[in-house]
Design an enzyme around this catalytic site. Structure first.
Site, PDB file in Angstrom:
ATOM      1  N   ASP A  28       0.868  -1.172   0.000  1.00 37.51           N
ATOM      2  CA  ASP A  28       0.000   0.000   0.000  1.00 37.51           C
ATOM      3  C   ASP A  28       0.910   1.229   0.000  1.00 37.51           C
ATOM      4  O   ASP A  28       1.745   1.382   0.890  1.00 37.51           O
ATOM      5  CB  ASP A  28      -0.898  -0.010   1.245  1.00 37.51           C
ATOM      6  CG  ASP A  28      -1.926   1.096   1.221  1.00 37.51           C
ATOM      7  OD1 ASP A  28      -2.984   0.891   0.602  1.00 37.51           O
ATOM      8  OD2 ASP A  28      -1.657   2.159   1.814  1.00 37.51           O
ATOM      9  N   ASP A  30      -4.110   2.133  -4.916  1.00 36.67           N
ATOM     10  CA  ASP A  30      -2.687   2.102  -4.587  1.00 36.67           C
ATOM     11  C   ASP A  30      -2.317   0.816  -3.863  1.00 36.67           C
ATOM     12  O   ASP A  30      -1.367   0.780  -3.096  1.00 36.67           O
ATOM     13  CB  ASP A  30      -2.309   3.324  -3.747  1.00 36.67           C
ATOM     14  CG  ASP A  30      -2.954   3.331  -2.371  1.00 36.67           C
ATOM     15  OD1 ASP A  30      -4.034   2.727  -2.218  1.00 36.67           O
ATOM     16  OD2 ASP A  30      -2.374   3.937  -1.451  1.00 36.67           O
TER      17      ASP A  30
END
Length: 174
Positions: A66, A107
């Protein structure tokens, strides 16, 4: 029209249909921004290859990535900067795990691998951390290796939890 003309036309249509099917499959299974496989592809793999690995009692590894501060980067510098960051993350992932990465969200990235030894996996995670630094990407990585996986969703949740724990540790140390 002659027989050969009809056959040539039929062959041309069949080839055009195959190209269209291939293009649709590409769009359905791959992320257009990064070229990585997408969430749909991951779900297919989990239903087939990972299920087979579980039945064969093979060790499975998972890492989840992440990107740190992604929303603020998008807000502050624009979506082009955010897209560039996503592409750099995919490039780092492809350096260490060529063709094995998935972009599963804005993301968020995943690699599932089996079989792989625990030390080899730990080495790959270390290489990925270095690759992310070289590409100018700050990200949290949650990695998990297990010699025997009986519950794949629980296994994936553990990798995800480890990623969020690392993200929290990074926030506290900043």
């Amino acid at each position: 029209r002659g027989y050969l003309e009809l056959m040539a036309e039929a062959l041309g249509l069949a080839l055009a249909n195959q190209r269209l099917r291939d293009a649709l499959l590409e769009k359905a299974l791959y992320d257009p921004l990064t070229g990585l496989r997408n969430r749909h592809h991951l779900e297919d793999i989990m239903g087939t290859q990972m299920s087979q690995a579980i039945r064969n009692k093979e060790p499975i590894s998972c890492l989840m990535i992440d990107i740190d501060h992604f929303k603020s980067i998008n807000d502050r510098f624009g979506h082009e900067a955010g897209d560039a960051l996503i592409r750099r993350t995919a490039d780092a992932l492809n350096e260490v795990f060529p063709g094995e990465g998935y972009r599963i969200g804005g993301d968020e990235f995943v690699v599932l691998r089996c079989p792989i030894g625990q030390e080899d996996f730990a080495d790959k995670v270390h290489q990925l951390r270095e690759a992310l630094v070289r590409h100018g990407v700050d990200a949290a990585i949650g990695s998990f290796w297990q010699p025997l996986v009986e519950d794949l969703p629980a296994f994936l949740r553990e990798a995800d939890d480890r990623m969020y724990r690392e993200k929290e540790r990074q926030k506290r140390s900043a």
